[in-house]
Motif scaffolding. Structure first.
Motif, PDB file in Angstrom:
ATOM      1  N   LEU A  38       0.969   7.829  36.976  1.00  0.00           N
ATOM      2  CA  LEU A  38      -0.726   8.017  36.698  1.00  0.00           C
ATOM      3  C   LEU A  38      -1.371   6.901  37.541  1.00  0.00           C
ATOM      4  O   LEU A  38      -2.540   6.929  37.731  1.00  0.00           O
ATOM      5  CB  LEU A  38      -1.081   7.956  35.239  1.00  0.00           C
ATOM      6  CG  LEU A  38      -0.695   8.924  34.514  1.00  0.00           C
ATOM      7  CD1 LEU A  38      -1.072   8.955  33.261  1.00  0.00           C
ATOM      8  CD2 LEU A  38      -1.123  10.418  35.198  1.00  0.00           C
ATOM      9  N   ARG A  39      -0.771   6.044  37.970  1.00  0.00           N
ATOM     10  CA  ARG A  39      -1.311   4.553  38.567  1.00  0.00           C
ATOM     11  C   ARG A  39      -0.819   4.268  39.927  1.00  0.00           C
ATOM     12  O   ARG A  39      -1.816   4.045  40.590  1.00  0.00           O
ATOM     13  CB  ARG A  39      -1.227   3.434  37.531  1.00  0.00           C
ATOM     14  CG  ARG A  39      -1.937   2.012  37.960  1.00  0.00           C
ATOM     15  CD  ARG A  39      -3.366   2.133  38.229  1.00  0.00           C
ATOM     16  NE  ARG A  39      -3.997   2.412  37.052  1.00  0.00           N
ATOM     17  CZ  ARG A  39      -4.439   1.610  36.203  1.00  0.00           C
ATOM     18  NH1 ARG A  39      -4.192   0.089  36.322  1.00  0.00           N
ATOM     19  NH2 ARG A  39      -5.042   1.909  35.171  1.00  0.00           N
ATOM     20  N   VAL A  43      13.433   6.728  25.640  1.00  0.00           N
ATOM     21  CA  VAL A  43      11.864   6.973  25.140  1.00  0.00           C
ATOM     22  C   VAL A  43      10.901   6.434  25.779  1.00  0.00           C
ATOM     23  O   VAL A  43      10.167   6.708  26.261  1.00  0.00           O
ATOM     24  CB  VAL A  43      12.019   7.290  23.816  1.00  0.00           C
ATOM     25  CG1 VAL A  43      10.456   7.617  23.191  1.00  0.00           C
ATOM     26  CG2 VAL A  43      13.031   8.508  23.103  1.00  0.00           C
ATOM     27  N   GLY A  44      11.243   4.976  25.458  1.00  0.00           N
ATOM     28  CA  GLY A  44      10.272   3.995  25.978  1.00  0.00           C
ATOM     29  C   GLY A  44      10.177   3.963  27.476  1.00  0.00           C
ATOM     30  O   GLY A  44       9.114   3.673  28.243  1.00  0.00           O
ATOM     31  N   TYR A  45      11.367   4.370  28.161  1.00  0.00           N
ATOM     32  CA  TYR A  45      11.304   4.315  29.806  1.00  0.00           C
ATOM     33  C   TYR A  45      10.485   5.260  30.194  1.00  0.00           C
ATOM     34  O   TYR A  45       9.825   5.314  31.217  1.00  0.00           O
ATOM     35  CB  TYR A  45      12.896   4.028  30.264  1.00  0.00           C
ATOM     36  CG  TYR A  45      12.866   3.576  31.655  1.00  0.00           C
ATOM     37  CD1 TYR A  45      12.822   2.258  31.926  1.00  0.00           C
ATOM     38  CD2 TYR A  45      12.876   4.555  32.560  1.00  0.00           C
ATOM     39  CE1 TYR A  45      13.065   1.867  33.350  1.00  0.00           C
ATOM     40  CE2 TYR A  45      12.907   4.198  34.033  1.00  0.00           C
ATOM     41  CZ  TYR A  45      12.989   2.962  34.465  1.00  0.00           C
ATOM     42  OH  TYR A  45      13.106   2.208  35.533  1.00  0.00           O
ATOM     43  N   VAL A  46      10.682   6.379  29.487  1.00  0.00           N
ATOM     44  CA  VAL A  46       9.953   7.559  29.999  1.00  0.00           C
ATOM     45  C   VAL A  46       8.392   7.351  29.717  1.00  0.00           C
ATOM     46  O   VAL A  46       7.615   7.758  30.651  1.00  0.00           O
ATOM     47  CB  VAL A  46      10.604   8.857  29.023  1.00  0.00           C
ATOM     48  CG1 VAL A  46       9.605  10.245  29.661  1.00  0.00           C
ATOM     49  CG2 VAL A  46      12.117   9.227  29.720  1.00  0.00           C
ATOM     50  N   GLY A  47       7.937   6.834  28.738  1.00  0.00           N
ATOM     51  CA  GLY A  47       6.624   6.611  28.525  1.00  0.00           C
ATOM     52  C   GLY A  47       6.128   5.653  29.505  1.00  0.00           C
ATOM     53  O   GLY A  47       4.906   5.682  29.846  1.00  0.00           O
ATOM     54  N   LEU A  48       6.997   4.635  29.759  1.00  0.00           N
ATOM     55  CA  LEU A  48       6.423   3.708  31.030  1.00  0.00           C
ATOM     56  C   LEU A  48       6.506   4.362  32.345  1.00  0.00           C
ATOM     57  O   LEU A  48       5.663   4.145  33.202  1.00  0.00           O
ATOM     58  CB  LEU A  48       7.506   2.571  31.136  1.00  0.00           C
ATOM     59  CG  LEU A  48       7.445   1.632  32.206  1.00  0.00           C
ATOM     60  CD1 LEU A  48       5.904   0.809  32.063  1.00  0.00           C
ATOM     61  CD2 LEU A  48       8.708   0.569  32.150  1.00  0.00           C
ATOM     62  N   CYS A  49       7.564   5.387  32.534  1.00  0.00           N
ATOM     63  CA  CYS A  49       6.997   6.117  33.907  1.00  0.00           C
ATOM     64  C   CYS A  49       6.028   7.040  33.983  1.00  0.00           C
ATOM     65  O   CYS A  49       5.438   7.274  35.025  1.00  0.00           O
ATOM     66  CB  CYS A  49       8.503   7.155  34.042  1.00  0.00           C
ATOM     67  SG  CYS A  49      10.043   6.152  34.424  1.00  0.00           S
ATOM     68  N   ILE A  50       5.294   7.551  32.924  1.00  0.00           N
ATOM     69  CA  ILE A  50       4.224   8.132  32.689  1.00  0.00           C
ATOM     70  C   ILE A  50       2.919   7.364  33.369  1.00  0.00           C
ATOM     71  O   ILE A  50       2.281   7.596  34.106  1.00  0.00           O
ATOM     72  CB  ILE A  50       3.909   8.644  31.277  1.00  0.00           C
ATOM     73  CG1 ILE A  50       4.958   9.851  31.061  1.00  0.00           C
ATOM     74  CG2 ILE A  50       2.534   9.450  31.452  1.00  0.00           C
ATOM     75  CD1 ILE A  50       4.777  10.353  29.535  1.00  0.00           C
ATOM     76  N   ALA A  64       2.689  11.742  38.784  1.00  0.00           N
ATOM     77  CA  ALA A  64       2.087  11.507  40.142  1.00  0.00           C
ATOM     78  C   ALA A  64       1.128  12.947  40.492  1.00  0.00           C
ATOM     79  O   ALA A  64       0.265  12.663  41.111  1.00  0.00           O
ATOM     80  CB  ALA A  64       3.072  11.172  41.185  1.00  0.00           C
ATOM     81  N   ALA A  65       1.904  14.144  40.293  1.00  0.00           N
ATOM     82  CA  ALA A  65       1.233  15.327  40.735  1.00  0.00           C
ATOM     83  C   ALA A  65       0.104  15.521  39.986  1.00  0.00           C
ATOM     84  O   ALA A  65      -1.109  15.682  40.416  1.00  0.00           O
ATOM     85  CB  ALA A  65       2.162  16.399  40.414  1.00  0.00           C
ATOM     86  N   LEU A  66      -0.021  15.038  38.464  1.00  0.00           N
ATOM     87  CA  LEU A  66      -1.075  15.286  37.712  1.00  0.00           C
ATOM     88  C   LEU A  66      -2.306  14.333  38.284  1.00  0.00           C
ATOM     89  O   LEU A  66      -3.475  14.575  38.456  1.00  0.00           O
ATOM     90  CB  LEU A  66      -0.920  15.041  36.214  1.00  0.00           C
ATOM     91  CG  LEU A  66      -1.934  14.853  35.297  1.00  0.00           C
ATOM     92  CD1 LEU A  66      -2.555  16.398  35.290  1.00  0.00           C
ATOM     93  CD2 LEU A  66      -1.522  14.503  33.829  1.00  0.00           C
ATOM     94  N   ARG A  67      -2.099  13.028  38.730  1.00  0.00           N
ATOM     95  CA  ARG A  67      -2.880  12.034  39.224  1.00  0.00           C
ATOM     96  C   ARG A  67      -3.419  12.463  40.480  1.00  0.00           C
ATOM     97  O   ARG A  67      -5.009  12.552  40.718  1.00  0.00           O
ATOM     98  CB  ARG A  67      -2.053  10.676  39.306  1.00  0.00           C
ATOM     99  CG  ARG A  67      -3.074   9.834  39.585  1.00  0.00           C
ATOM    100  CD  ARG A  67      -2.331   8.526  40.727  1.00  0.00           C
ATOM    101  NE  ARG A  67      -1.791   8.964  41.747  1.00  0.00           N
ATOM    102  CZ  ARG A  67      -0.572   8.338  42.168  1.00  0.00           C
ATOM    103  NH1 ARG A  67      -0.099   7.435  41.748  1.00  0.00           N
ATOM    104  NH2 ARG A  67      -0.410   8.770  43.461  1.00  0.00           N
TER     105      ARG A  67
END
Length: 410
Positions: free
Chosen positions: A121-122, A110-117, A169-172
Motif C-alpha cells: 500500500l505504500r 502471519v506477521g510477514y503477510v501483514g507487513l507485506c500488506i 499494490a493493485a489496490l493502491r
C-alpha cells in the motif's frame, strides 16, 4: 521547520475522511502485536524447543516493528526480515519435530503477510519486487541447510508474500487512479467555470460596445459638428461643445481600455498612461462646466502611479456623486501631503454642501451603490483609510488617506 514537516511520513490511510478508517491500521498492527508476541514466544520455546531468552528476543524483533510499519513499512521490513532469517538459523541448532514448519513458523508467516500488506500500500513496484526477490532468495538459500529436507511447505512464505504484495499494490494503484480521475474532473469543472466567465466577459464587452460606445460616439460627433450645423453660436457655447466632445472622447478611451480587460484575462496592465494627480484639475474643470462651483486645492507631491490613480478615481467618483445628487452645491476639493518621510500620506478630501434648491427631477432614477464600495476597495488595496458620510447641514464629505511609502507584504 516547514521542510522537516513535509518530509515526515504519513501513516497509512491518514488522508481518510472518517476517523475510524484513519485509526484502522494502528488497531490492526496493535492486535497483531498483542496476539503474535506471546504466541511466538510460546511456540518457539515449547514446540520448537528454543531457549526462552532467545525465543523472547526473536519474538519481540518479529512482532514489535509491525507498529512501525504503519508509518515506515520498509524500515520495519528490514528488522522483521532479518529477525525471521535469524530465527530460522537459530532453529537449526535445536531438535524439533519434522511435522513443524521450517524455516518460518506459522505465526511468523502471519506477521510477514501483514507487513507485506503495508508495503504494497505504500512502496513503489521496484521496491516491492526487490522485497519479494529477497524473500524468495532467503527461502531458497535456507533450503540448502534444512534440518529435515525441503518440501512444498517451505515455499509457503514466498508464495503468500508475492500474492499479498501484488494484491496490495493493485489496490493502491486503483485508488491512485480514482484519485487522479477525481482531480481531473475537478480541474475540468474549474475550466468550464473559467470558460463561462470568459464568455460572460465577452458578452458584457459586446453589450458595452454596442450600446454605450454608440451613444458616446453620437455625442462626440454632435458636439464636434455643432459649430458647423448651427449658425451664430457664441464663442462660449462653442467652447462648451468642444469640452463636451473632449470629455466624450476621453470616456470612450477609458471604456475601450476596460473592454480590453474584459476581453483578455491575460492583460497584465495598460500600455496607455493612467490618470494621476495632474489630471484631477481636468475633472474639476469639467465639473465646474456642469454647473457645480468647485474650489480646488492641488498638490504636486511625488506619488506612485497606483496612489495617483487611486486619488484620481476617488475625486472622480465623489464629484460625479455631487453632480448626480447635489447639483449646484458648493464643493471643496483638496489634495495634500502630510506626515514624515517614513509615514508620508496623501490626503484627499471632497466636501460639498447642500444643493441650492432641490432638483426638479433626479439626474438618475436609482443608484447602484457601487461608488463608495469602489472607493473603499481602492483605498483598502493601497493600505489607506476612507471616511465618507453625510454632514449635519445636508452636505456630504469624502476623506481618504493613502500611504506614500511602499507597503511591506513580507
Amino acid at each position: 521547520m516547514t521542510s522537516v514537516e513535509e518530509e515526515r511520513p504519513r501513516a497509512l490511510l491518514a488522508g481518510a475522511s472518517r476517523r475510524w478508517v484513519r485509526l484502522l491500521p494502528w488497531a490492526v498492527a496493535f492486535v497483531l502485536c498483542v496476539a503474535l508476541l506471546p504466541t511466538t514466544i510460546q511456540v518457539l520455546s515449547v514446540d520448537y524447543g528454543l531457549n526462552g531468552g532467545i525465543a523472547s528476543g526473536l519474538a519481540i524483533a518479529q512482532t514489535a516493528p509491525l507498529l512501525l510499519a504503519v508509518v515506515r513499512p520498509l524500515q520495519a521490513w528490514y528488522v522483521i526480515f532479518a529477525a525471521d532469517v535469524a530465527g530460522a538459523l537459530a532453529l537449526i541448532g535445536v531438535d524439533f519435530e519434522e511435522r513443524l514448519l521450517w524455516p518460518f513458523p506459522p505465526m511468523e508467516i502471519v506477521g510477514y503477510v501483514g507487513l507485506c500488506i503495508t508495503l504494497g500500500l505504500r512502496e513503489r513496484r521496484r521496491t516491492l519486487l526487490l522485497v519479494w526477490l529477497a524473500t524468495a532468495g532467503a527461502n531458497v538459500c535456507l533450503g540448502f541447510v534444512a534440518p529435515h529436507g525441503t518440501d512444498a511447505m517451505s515455499l509457503l512464505l514466498t508464495i503468500l508474500s508475492g500474492v499479498t504484495l501484488l494484491l496490495a499494490a493493485a489496490l493502491r494503484e486503483r485508488y491512485e487512479a480514482q484519485r487522479r480521475l477525481a482531480e481531473q474532473e475537478t480541474i475540468s469543472e474549474a475550466e468550464r467555470g473559467r470558460r463561462t466567465l470568459l464568455e460572460e466577459r465577452a458578452r458584457i464587452a459586446r453589450e458595452l460596445h454596442d450600446v454605450v460606445a454608440h451613444h458616446m460616439s453620437v455625442i462626440t460627433v454632435q458636439a464636434d459638428t455643432a459649430a458647423y450645423r448651427i449658425d451664430g453660436l457664441p464663442p462660449d457655447v462653442q467652447e462648451e461643445f468642444t469640452s463636451i466632445a473632449a470629455t466624450a472622447r476621453e470616456s470612450l478611451g477609458e471604456m475601450r481600455r476596460l473592454l480590453g480587460v474584459l476581453r483578455n484575462e491575460e492583460a497584465h496592465g495598460e500600455l496607455a498612461p493612467q490618470p494621476g494627480l495632474t489630471r484631477i484639475g481636468q475633472i474639476v474643470e469639467a465639473t465646474v462646466r456642469a454647473g457645480v462651483p468647485v474650489d480646488f486645492t492641488p498638490c504636486d507631491a511625488d506619488v506612485t502611479e497606483a496612489v495617483g490613480l487611486s486619488a484620481y478615481r476617488i475625486v472622480q467618483e465623489a464629484l460625479a456623486n455631487v453632480v448626480r445628487h447635489a447639483p449646484g452645491a458648493p464643493t471643496q476639493v483638496s489634495v495634500s501631503e502630510s506626515g514624515s518621510q517614513d509615514s508620508a500620506r496623501l490626503t484627499v478630501v471632497v466636501v460639498n454642501g447642500p444643493p441650492p434648491e432641490p432638483p426638479a427631477a433626479p439626474l438618475e432614477e436609482g443608484g447602484t451603490g457601487h461608488g463608495l464600495v469602489g472607493m473603499r476597495e481602492r483605498v483598502r488595496i493601497a493600505g489607506g483609510t476612507l471616511e465618507a458620510g453625510p454632514l449635519p447641514d445636508g452636505g456630504f464629505r469624502v476623506a481618504a488617506q493613502l500611504p506614500l511609502t511602499e507597503m511591506d507584504f513580507t
